[in-house]
Structure formats: C-alpha cells, structure tokens
Design an enzyme around this catalytic site. Structure first.
Site, PDB file in Angstrom:
ATOM      1  N   SER A 274       0.723  -1.388  -0.037  1.00 18.94           N
ATOM      2  CA  SER A 274      -0.271  -0.210   0.473  1.00 18.94           C
ATOM      3  C   SER A 274       0.694   1.040   0.262  1.00 18.94           C
ATOM      4  CB  SER A 274      -0.888  -0.064   1.439  1.00 18.94           C
ATOM      5  OG  SER A 274       0.142  -0.347   2.550  1.00 18.94           O
TER       6      SER A 274
ATOM      7  N   LYS B  58      -5.992   5.504   7.445  1.00 16.72           N
ATOM      8  CA  LYS B  58      -4.733   6.662   6.932  1.00 16.72           C
ATOM      9  C   LYS B  58      -5.140   7.601   7.277  1.00 16.72           C
ATOM     10  CE  LYS B  58      -2.930   2.165   4.959  1.00 16.72           C
ATOM     11  NZ  LYS B  58      -3.093   1.223   3.485  1.00 16.72           N
TER      12      LYS B  58
END
Length: 840
Positions: A688, A731
């Site tokens: 990611s 996030k």
C-alpha cells in the site's frame, strides 16, 4: 514510445464522497417499537442455501462446517434454522443400557421411543421391589413351611424305615445295630444280651466265625442303606428347589404379566424381560438364605440375604427424551473425548477384613475400583443422536484425542465407549465393553476460515466427513431495500435485549457505523455481536444520561437517541486508543520525524495502519530515497535487513519495472537507488506504500521537492496505475490527526486511489475540516496524478518520439536519467582506457 496514461488528472472529493449518510426519512416510524419483526434472515443467501442442502442430505459424510469470523452470529443462526426443520424431523428415541446376563462384561443397549426408557426404568425398580416382597412373603408363609416340612419328613421317613427294617432283620439273626456318636456299630447277641469284646472271645471259635459272617453281611447292608440317605437328601433338595422355582415362577409370571403386555410391540424389551425373568428364577440361591431362627420352631424359612443385589435388573437410561418432542440440537461447549463419546465411571470400594476394623492395616480393601453397566455415562453424541450436534472447531482440535474420537464415530456410524487408557496403552485392564450404539447424526462444526482451510489441506478424512461448507457473509449491500430490512433487524435485537426503543437518528448513526466497520460506504456489517454490543452500550449511556437530565419528559427519557449511540462509539475508541495517542505525541514532540509543512527532495509521507487488538489506527511514515550513478539496482533496505515481507519486496521490484518501462526502454538504466521507511523498527509488509515509494524515488531522480503537507497511500502496478488498498479511513484520519495537532493550514491533505472512494466513511472532525477548506482529500488513478499534486507542476505526457515536454516532471526525470547514463558511459570509457594502458 507510448504511455498508458494519456490524461493525468485528480479529483478533489466532496463531502458526499467522504461519508455516505443514512437517510431513513422514507420509512414511516418514530422508534423501533413501530417497526415489524424481521421474518427472514438477511444477507446470508449463500449460507442459507448451503445449510438447507446440508440438512436435506441424509447420506453419510454430509456434515456441515460453518465458516465465518467471531461474532457474526453463526451459532444463533444455525440453531434458528435447525428449529425450522422440526416439522420434517424423524422421531427421536430414548437410549439405555441393560445387563447382559450371558456376558455381563458386554452390556446391551435398548433403543426405545421417546419417553419409554424412563418409564421402563421406573417400572423395573418397582418390579424388583414387588418380586422381592412377594417371594419373601411366600417363603415366610406357613404353607411354604408345611410343604418344606412334608418333603423333609418324607426323606427322613424313608431313611428311618430302611434302618428300622435292617435293625429288625439283624436282631432276628442275633446281630445288634447300635448307633453311636461317631456312627453305627454291629455286635453279636448272645443269650439275649449284646456281647462285648471279652465275652465274645470266650465263645467257641465256630460260633465266633458264624457271628462274624452274619455281622459282615449286615455291615454291608448297613453301608448300602447309609449310602442311600445322601441320595434321598439330594432328591429332597431337588424337590425343595423345584418347589422354590415353581413358587417364584408363578409369582414372577404374575408380577410381570402386565409388563410383557405393555411392551409387547418392542422386541428388544420383551427379550430383555424374558432374560430378567429367567435370571431371577435361576439365581434364587444368590438372593435368599435360610433363616437360622426358624429352626428353633421346627420350621425352615428363608429371608433376603445381606449380600443380595437386584442391581443387575435396573435400567441405565442414557438419553431421556420424555420431556421433548423436538429433534435434539445439542451445543457441546467443552468437546473433550469423554464429553463426546461418553465414559465408564468407577467407584472406590472399601471392604476391610472381618475382625480387623481396629487394626492399623484395616485399609487393605482400599484401592479397589468397581464398575457396572449403571455407571456408563452418555456423551453429547448420545444426546444428539438422531439430531444435530454443534461443536466449536477450535475447541475440539485442542482437546487430546477428541477430534480422532469424533471422526471414528462418524466413520463407523457407531458410538463405542472406550476409555482413553485402553485406547492408548499396551496393558489392558478388565472393564466393561458396552455394545456400540448406532449413530445417525449431523455434526455442525463452527469455526473461522483459517481452521477450515487448515483441516481441508492437512486432514484427508475431513474432506470425506464434512462435505458441506457454509460460508457466512461478513457484509451485505447497503441498498435501500436491504437498509430497511437491517433496521428491522436492529429492532429485533433491541427487543431481544429488552432495552428502550431506538429513535430514527440513532438508527441512522448505527447503520453508518456499521458501514465504517466494514470500511465500505456501500456495505453494511453483518457482525451481530458488534451490533448487539453497540445497542447495549448505547443503552448504558442512555441510562447514565437519565440521571442528569431530569427536565426531560418521560417519553424522551425512555428512548435511545443519537447522542447515546455516538457516546458509545466514542467511548469504545477512547478505551482502546492510548497507544495511538502516545505515538502521535512522539510525532508532535519530534521524536518521530514527520514533516507536514515543508518541501523535501526524495521524501514522502506514506500512510500505514497499526492493529492493536481490536483497534486499528493510521500511522504516518516517512519514506526517503537516494540515488546515484549505478547499474539499475533499487535497494530495499527493509528487505536487506529482513524487515520487509514478500509483498513489500514485490512492490519494490514493480518500481524497477516501472522505471525501465517508462524512461529506459531504449537505453540502460544507469542509476542505483535506496528506499527505506525511516524510523521503522518492526516488520514491514504490504504494497500500500508502493505509490509513495515510487514518488519518493522519482523525486530523488528528478531533484524536484515534494510537498510534505500531503500524504498518500496506494498500490501501483508496472503501468503506473494506482490500485486500491485497505484501511483507507484509518490512514486518512491518522494524517489528519497529526496535522490538526500541529494546526490546520488549509494546504494539508491526503491522496488516495480513486478505487478507494467507495470505502470512505470518515469521522466528523475530518468532514468539518474539509467543509471549512482546512483539509483536502484527493483521489488519483495514475502515479502521474500523485506527482503533479506532490510537486506542484505538470507530470507531462510523452509524445510520439518518446519525449516529454520541457518544464514537466517526467521531462526532468528523463533528462536526469540520461545524465546518469552519460556519466556512467564516461566513467566506463575512462575505466576501459586506464585498463588498456595498464596492459600495455
């Protein structure tokens, strides 16, 4: 040279894209009290189909394995579905063990219609008492005593008559038969007197000889007569036994007549009753003994022996379904071997020697373990026979021998009770070996997907015994129709838990939180455990609020509202976020270096997720890159020191491929680069951060600085396309929290993949900041979009000649790569020239 991304662009996301609100205004209700009960099971169509198939398949091996994560409601749902099939279920049975009179070591089982075993057991207890009473009364009766006396008198008279006749005959022949304490003796009669030894010796020799011959003759006759007496006594005993047997037979026949009629349709019971009858008749001497006090009155009577035991005529009921008409559905919470298969219990027996009660060694009888068929105890397989047994897969696997015992029972279709020490030892103790009970059952194992696939891969028998996998969905679509059904589901849970009704706005908040749990704005979580917990915790804050809000009306007080639900959600986070706060504090103090204001070459803020127990939160991470002239190697420092996982390493390799594909198709890639997560001290895995790593690398190559007020996340492929990642909400919120702690400037923001927009369900603080233009969320489809946002200039589109426009990022990258290549060529030419000179 061509480029796969011809129209670099990015999107600034709107509030509607950042959070999908739930609107229940189209439903006509005020609270959950106004909503109907949910008549169906929602979101589990695949699982329902598999369960229906598994329950309908009666063939061997079609047992079920329920897959799904903890708290999704697997156990409650399977029980509910099984109950719906009661209408079509087979009749249940009672199971019991009885004595095997021919081979007592092998007790026999009886299978009886539900409710019959308990009745039979109680009847046998009454029968034993009745027969004991009747026989005792018969043996104590005057009639029985007279019959016994008649038989004994007859035997005595026969002996007395024979002896009398012998005595008279001997007397006529001048021989006297004299009875002494030690037996009989014969002597001559001389002149009407019984001679003694001295007088006999004075007789003439011929007369002595004649007397001796007569005495010897009658001695033989006496021996013959005395020999007949034991035979007559045995005949008398046989007559007495026959008398006892006739009396008992009549009494037992009378006592058991109705019992035989009652169970006439059950062959097993009739055979058992016949065996009981025969055993009682044939073993009378074990139950009764002569009453020593009866001899004083000249009549022999019998009473029950102190050692008599009618225990062997009892019935050990293993499974009693007398109080239930339903198919057995048993959940075994502790699936040990004995709890599944059953066990044979033992009793410690103490019988000290007679006369040694007060001695120090009177414990000689301790240590004896006795057992009997009445000490056979059932397992859950017995109780669930002809029905369903639910077992937690993890629990049965951690209990020694339980899994093997279950498989053995399923393969043989029998429940064989075998003690573990007998199964796994070389020595063998004499114990009971009950006849195996036929097993017809459906096993429902409940576990997560990890256990299921481990068993499927490593246990070949598992595939043959558990052919039906029931895969529970973790989420369902948040369509209007399904949302309405989900509201009814919440209402059902509220009523089940007996908490106050929930108002509309609170329901909307619950549904929005459910979407947040699955990380998808267009999905709803099906974790019933989480939903139930949230309702109960909201009720707690509702009750806490009542104490401090006396001014509210009674109607207002009795409803769970939006604030109660929101308080429960916030409190749950607060209970778990201590580590997050500590980490963010270290970032603010500068211990962990995260820049949110400047511009840096080769430095990018990436985003990752940390999971601490049930709590996940975002952690900003600094990625840096350095480059130099080299041979085209990109060094992943995490991989070199064994801190990088395989997926992370794959992402680094994709970066090398991207550089070659976009900038060096016709020339050598003449640089070496290093990439690392700064201040990372643990394992790094996943891809990611590959977009961030590529941006850091390209910044280092182009020497164009990156805005540190932005962070990004996303995976990249060889073509530069940005792919979706997980934990996008956490996030974004992680970087936002750091920026908020330092002060929002309006320039800060987060870049995410376009394909992750559907996953957004951000917290209110982020939404407020976006609405006030203090924070921005961007979505991108290509790495060029990220470069443009981070570096503040156009990325540049490649033309047909394979060149990028000047004053673009890609042009600068290409130019610097050519510079590295030229330096590499010059350095190589110089090296080759020096080598040639040295050889000369």
């Amino acid at each position: 040279m061509s480029h796969t991304h011809n129209t670099p662009s990015h999107h600034v996301l709107s509030l509607e894209q950042l959070y999908k609100k739930c609107d229940l205004s189209d439903l006509d209700f005020n609270t959950t009290d106004d909503l109907p009960e949910l008549e169906e099971i929602i979101g589990q169509d695949r699982a329902l189909s598999a369960i229906d198939f598994g329950m309908g398949m009666d063939h061997k091996g079609y047992n079920l394995f329920i897959l799904g994560s903890e708290g999704i409601g697997k156990t409650a749902l399977i029980k509910k579905l099984l109950k719906k099939h009661y209408a079509n279920h087979k009749k249940t049975f009672d199971w019991c063990y009885v004595n095997n009179f021919e081979y007592p070591q092998h007790p026999r089982f009886l299978r009886l219609p539900a409710g019959t075993a308990k009745s039979l057991s109680e009847t046998m207890e009454k029968l034993v008492k009745l027969i004991s009473t009747l026989i005792t009364a018969a043996f104590q009766s005057d009639e029985y005593a007279a019959q016994v006396a008649a038989i004994e008198n007859d035997i005595n008279e026969r002996g007395d008559k024979e002896l009398s006749e012998l005595v008279e005959e001997a007397k006529k022949n001048q021989v006297a038969v004299i009875r002494t304490p030690s037996g009989y003796t014969l002597s001559a009669i001389v002149d009407g007197e019984i001679s003694n030894l001295d007088s006999f010796k004075k007789l003439d020799k011929d007369i002595q000889k004649d007397f001796n011959e007569r005495i010897d003759s009658f001695q033989e006759k006496l021996q013959d007569t005395l020999a007949k007496i034991p035979v007559w006594e045995q005949e008398g005993k046989e007559q007495l036994d026959a008398l006892d047997k006739d009396i008992v037979t009549q009494l037992v026949d009378s006592a058991m007549e109705d019992l035989f009629k009652e169970y006439n349709d059950f062959e097993q019971v009739i055979n058992y009753l016949s065996d009981v009858k025969d055993d009682i008749i044939n073993h009378l001497d074990e139950f009764y003994e002569e009453d020593i006090h009866s001899k004083e009155h000249g009549q022999k009577r019998k009473h029950i022996s102190k050692t008599a035991s009618f225990h062997r005529y009892l019935v050990n009921v293993l499974v009693d379904n007398s109080e239930s008409d339903d198919m057995p559905i048993i959940f075994e919470d502790n699936p040990t071997y004995s709890n599944l298969i059953g066990r044979i219990e033992h009793l410690a027996y103490y019988n000290p020697r007679e006369g040694e009660h007060n001695k120090t060694d009177n414990a000689l009888g301790l240590g004896n373990l006795l057992t009997a068929f009445t000490l056979i105890k059932p397992g859950s397989l017995h109780r669930a026979n002809d029905g369903y047994l639910l077992i937690d897969a993890e629990k049965i696997l951690v209990n020694p021998y339980a899994w093997e015992g279950l498989k053995r029972a399923l393969k043989s279709s029998n429940i064989t009770i075998e003690p573990l020490d007998e199964l796994h030892s070389f020595s063998r103790n004499l114990t009971l070996e009950p006849d195996p009970i036929p097993l017809q059952i459906k096993i429902v194992l409940i576990g997560d997907r990890h256990i299921y696939h481990l068993l499927k891969e490593n246990d070949s028998e598992f595939n043959k015994l558990f052919k039906v996998n029931v895969d529970f969905s973790e989420e369902m679509n948040r369509s209007e129709q399904m949302t309405h059904k989900y509201v009814s589901l919440i209402a059902d849970l509220q009523r089940q838990e007996k908490v106050p009704p929930i108002e509309r706005s609170a329901l909307e908040r619950i549904i929005e939180h459910s979407s947040r749990l699955v990380g998808h704005g267009e999905k709803i979580s099906l974790h019933m455990g989480d939903l139930r917990d949230l309702i109960l915790e909201a009720d707690y804050y509702h009750r806490q609020g009542e104490v401090n809000q006396e001014q509210k009306t009674e109607n207002e007080k009795s409803i769970i509202n939006f604030e109660n639900v929101n308080s429960a959600i916030k409190a749950r986070i607060y209970r778990m976020d201590q580590y997050r706060d500590s980490l963010y504090e270290e970032i603010i103090k500068g211990t962990i270096l995260i820049d949110t204001a400047n511009k840096k070459i080769g430095q990018v803020n990436a985003l990752s997720v940390l999971q601490i127990g049930e709590f996940a939160f975002g952690q900003p991470s600094r990625i840096t890159s350095t480059v130099r002239v080299g041979d085209g190697h990109i060094v992943d420092i995490e991989r070199e020191v064994d801190l990088g996982g395989d997926i992370h390493s794959k992402g680094i390799m994709i970066l090398t491929s991207y550089l070659g594909h976009h900038y060096a198709k016709t020339r050598l890639l003449s640089l070496d680069a290093n990439l690392t997560f700064e201040q990372s001290y643990g394992q790094v895995d996943g891809d990611s951060a590959s977009v961030a790593e590529l941006c850091a690398l390209l910044s280092a190559v182009s020497e164009i600085p990156v805005k540190q007020c932005m962070a990004l996340t996303g995976s990249v492929n060889q073509l530069g396309e940005v792919q979706a990642i997980g934990g996008v909400n956490e996030k974004i919120e992680g970087f936002f929290d750091i920026c908020k702690l330092r002060g929002l400037t309006g320039k800060q923001g987060v870049i995410i993949p376009e394909s992750n927009v559907v996953n957004l369900m951000l917290k209110n603080e982020v939404l407020d900041a976006v609405e006030n233009n203090q924070f921005t969320i961007y979505s991108i489809e290509h790495v060029d979009d990220a470069l443009s946002l981070l570096m503040g200039m156009e990325a540049g589109k490649i033309d047909k000649q394979g060149q990028y426009p000047e004053n673009t990022i890609n042009y600068q990258i290409q130019a610097n790569l050519e510079k590295y290549s030229s330096l590499k060529h010059t350095e190589q030419h110089k090296y080759d020239k020096d080598s040639d000179s040295a050889e000369s």
